[in-house]
Design an enzyme around this catalytic site. Structure first.
Site, PDB file in Angstrom:
ATOM      1  N   ASP A   1       0.846  -1.198   0.000  1.00  0.00           N
ATOM      2  CA  ASP A   1       0.000   0.000   0.000  1.00  0.00           C
ATOM      3  C   ASP A   1       0.887   1.256   0.000  1.00  0.00           C
ATOM      4  O   ASP A   1       1.828   1.356   0.796  1.00  0.00           O
ATOM      5  CB  ASP A   1      -0.872  -0.046   1.272  1.00  0.00           C
ATOM      6  CG  ASP A   1      -1.919   1.036   1.323  1.00  0.00           C
ATOM      7  OD1 ASP A   1      -2.369   1.484   0.252  1.00  0.00           O
ATOM      8  OD2 ASP A   1      -2.318   1.422   2.446  1.00  0.00           O
TER       9      ASP A   1
ATOM     10  N   THR B   1      -7.939   2.895   9.357  1.00  0.00           N
ATOM     11  CA  THR B   1      -8.338   3.627  10.557  1.00  0.00           C
ATOM     12  C   THR B   1      -9.437   2.915  11.356  1.00  0.00           C
ATOM     13  O   THR B   1      -9.386   2.875  12.595  1.00  0.00           O
ATOM     14  CB  THR B   1      -8.794   5.048  10.149  1.00  0.00           C
ATOM     15  OG1 THR B   1      -7.665   5.699   9.547  1.00  0.00           O
ATOM     16  CG2 THR B   1      -9.265   5.855  11.332  1.00  0.00           C
TER      17      THR B   1
ATOM     18  N   ASN C   1      -9.991   0.754   0.645  1.00  0.00           N
ATOM     19  CA  ASN C   1      -8.892   0.682   1.617  1.00  0.00           C
ATOM     20  C   ASN C   1      -9.357   1.111   3.007  1.00  0.00           C
ATOM     21  O   ASN C   1      -9.958   2.179   3.152  1.00  0.00           O
ATOM     22  CB  ASN C   1      -7.753   1.598   1.173  1.00  0.00           C
ATOM     23  CG  ASN C   1      -6.909   0.979   0.094  1.00  0.00           C
ATOM     24  OD1 ASN C   1      -7.339   0.044  -0.581  1.00  0.00           O
ATOM     25  ND2 ASN C   1      -5.715   1.480  -0.082  1.00  0.00           N
TER      26      ASN C   1
ATOM     27  N   GLY D   1      -8.788   6.166   2.004  1.00  0.00           N
ATOM     28  CA  GLY D   1      -9.341   7.062   3.027  1.00  0.00           C
ATOM     29  C   GLY D   1     -10.827   6.838   3.232  1.00  0.00           C
ATOM     30  O   GLY D   1     -11.590   7.787   3.388  1.00  0.00           O
TER      31      GLY D   1
ATOM     32  N   SER E   1     -12.475   4.947   5.650  1.00  0.00           N
ATOM     33  CA  SER E   1     -12.989   4.480   6.947  1.00  0.00           C
ATOM     34  C   SER E   1     -14.222   5.261   7.405  1.00  0.00           C
ATOM     35  O   SER E   1     -14.348   6.454   7.159  1.00  0.00           O
ATOM     36  CB  SER E   1     -11.893   4.578   8.019  1.00  0.00           C
ATOM     37  OG  SER E   1     -11.053   3.451   7.953  1.00  0.00           O
TER      38      SER E   1
HETATM   39  P1  13P Z   1      -8.410   5.142   6.226  1.00  0.00           P
HETATM   40  O1  13P Z   1      -7.455   5.985   6.995  1.00  0.00           O
HETATM   41  O2  13P Z   1      -9.673   5.887   5.936  1.00  0.00           O
HETATM   42  O3  13P Z   1      -8.687   3.825   6.864  1.00  0.00           O
HETATM   43  O4  13P Z   1      -7.749   4.849   4.790  1.00  0.00           O
HETATM   44  C1  13P Z   1      -6.780   3.853   4.677  1.00  0.00           C
HETATM   45  C2  13P Z   1      -6.094   3.862   3.356  1.00  0.00           C
HETATM   46  O5  13P Z   1      -6.466   4.523   2.420  1.00  0.00           O
HETATM   47  C3  13P Z   1      -4.909   3.003   3.241  1.00  0.00           C
HETATM   48  O6  13P Z   1      -4.302   3.107   2.002  1.00  0.00           O
HETATM   49  O1  G3H Z   2      -2.321   5.172   4.053  1.00  0.00           O
HETATM   50  C1  G3H Z   2      -2.610   4.259   4.779  1.00  0.00           C
HETATM   51  C2  G3H Z   2      -2.520   4.238   6.222  1.00  0.00           C
HETATM   52  O2  G3H Z   2      -3.698   4.433   6.917  1.00  0.00           O
HETATM   53  C3  G3H Z   2      -1.353   4.948   6.826  1.00  0.00           C
HETATM   54  O3  G3H Z   2      -0.621   3.895   7.222  1.00  0.00           O
HETATM   55  O4  G3H Z   2       0.681   4.690   9.188  1.00  0.00           O
HETATM   56  O5  G3H Z   2       1.190   2.532   8.032  1.00  0.00           O
HETATM   57  O6  G3H Z   2       1.719   4.708   6.904  1.00  0.00           O
HETATM   58  P1  G3H Z   2       0.838   3.984   7.872  1.00  0.00           P
HETATM   59 ZN    ZN Z   3      -4.460   5.128   1.213  1.00  0.00          ZN
END
Ligand code: 13P
Ligand code: G3H
Ligand code: ZN
Length: 308
Positions: free
Chosen positions: A82, A254, A251, A209, A211
């Site tokens: 990711d 959070t 994804n 993003g 969540s």
């Molecule tokens: P959230 O912070 O909304 O869970 O998004 C996670 C994300 O986009 C990981 O790539």
């Molecule tokens: O982008 C995705 C995550 O929510 C941030 O993850 O703290 O492992 O970089 P990280």
């Molecule tokens: Zn992300």
């Protein structure tokens, strides 16, 4: 049916009009919670690690855990990198059996994003490893931006980018943000822009993003010493709409963190006499599993394992 290419999962989701959950993990507790939830929901799933997860745990531990349990589950799943920010990380992931990667140059100029993404596709495609890229930028409630137009995806550019890079999926910035503070006021996703990106690309799309930042976990954290009072996430009905408009991978990190930390904070106050980490981690892991199941149902991927 164990670890498979992310491409197989994404193409099926696009063909049948549903989304799979892509859940982040840094440790055994989250990985186990995600895979058990997927198994109970009979849902295909992505388990994913960021570069900071790799820095925290080490890629040997992360990929080692996945590789050693992969035959214990019947549901198909992909191991995904990711927000890979460096080609070196992509190569590391390939060496450790990842079946899908994201190369994220969305913070760099468009031409550089295009060039680097093309290079990553040329490395991954011969191995059958899926490549995801991002266009536009995700900005949170705390970030200062002049206008949304400046950061959201341009649908026409998205089409060109997809054709010229050969990516398997695209993450278009449509107004969501990472973390617990996504919006100052009400959620504000640009659905029309999303509809246009799907119409022009007709490819698997990814929502970052995403969540929900559920009130019950936020309240529990605030009750037990935390301070995230202004937290705000994406409402469930917005996720349903995004999936209807063509999102195929959602994804989620959070929501898992909130479920885990809410339980942990409560138990640290309730179990003052215990020094056994398992008394805290086991219920926290169970809560992560519950939230993963809830999200899988929301995305519409329950019972979709039978398609594979
Ligand atoms: P959230 O912070 O909304 O869970 O998004 C996670 C994300 O986009 C990981 O790539
Ligand atoms: O982008 C995705 C995550 O929510 C941030 O993850 O703290 O492992 O970089 P990280
Ligand atoms: Zn992300």
């Amino acid at each position: 049916m164990p670890l498979i290419s992310g491409k197989l999962i994404l193409d099926k989701a696009n063909e049948f009009g549903f989304a799979v959950g892509a859940f982040n993990f840094n440790n055994m507790e989250f990985l186990k919670a995600i895979l058990e939830a997927a198994e109970e929901e009979e849902a295909p799933v992505f388990v994913q690690t960021t570069e900071s997860a790799i820095k925290y745990a080490g890629i040997e531990y992360l990929s080692g855990m996945v590789n050693s349990v992969k035959d214990s589950y019947r549901v198909p799943f992909a191991l995904h990198l990711d927000h890979g920010r460096r080609i070196e990380t992509v190569l590391l992931a390939l060496r450790h059996g990842y079946t899908s990667v994201m190369i994220d140059y969305s913070h760099r100029p468009y031409d550089e994003n295009l060039e680097v993404t093309r290079r990553v596709v040329s490395l991954c495609a011969p191995l059958g490893v899926a490549v995801e890229a991002e266009l536009g930028r995700l900005v949170g409630a705390e970030d200062n931006v002049e206008s949304r137009e400046e950061v959201l995806v341009d649908p026409v550019q998205a089409k060109e980018f997809a054709l010229r890079t050969g990516i398997d999926s695209l993450a278009p910035a449509v107004g969501t943000a990472h973390g617990v503070f996504k919006f100052k006021e009400e959620a504000d996703i640009d659905f029309e822009r999303l509809r246009k990106v799907k119409e022009l690309t007709n490819m698997p799309l990814v929502l970052h993003g995403a969540s929900g930042v559920y009130y019950e976990y936020v309240a529990e954290i605030n009750r037990h010493g935390g301070d995230i009072k202004k937290a705000k996430g994406v409402p469930d009905e917005d996720i349903r709409k995004a999936v209807e408009l063509g999102i195929n991978k959602v994804n989620t990190d959070t929501d898992l963190r909130l479920a885990f930390m809410a339980t942990l904070r409560r138990l640290l106050e309730e179990e003052k006499g215990s020094v056994d980490p398992r008394k805290f981690f086991k219920p926290a892991m169970e809560e992560v599993k519950e939230v993963v199941k809830r999200r899988i149902r929301l995305y519409g991927s329950s019972r979709k394992a039978s398609l594979f």
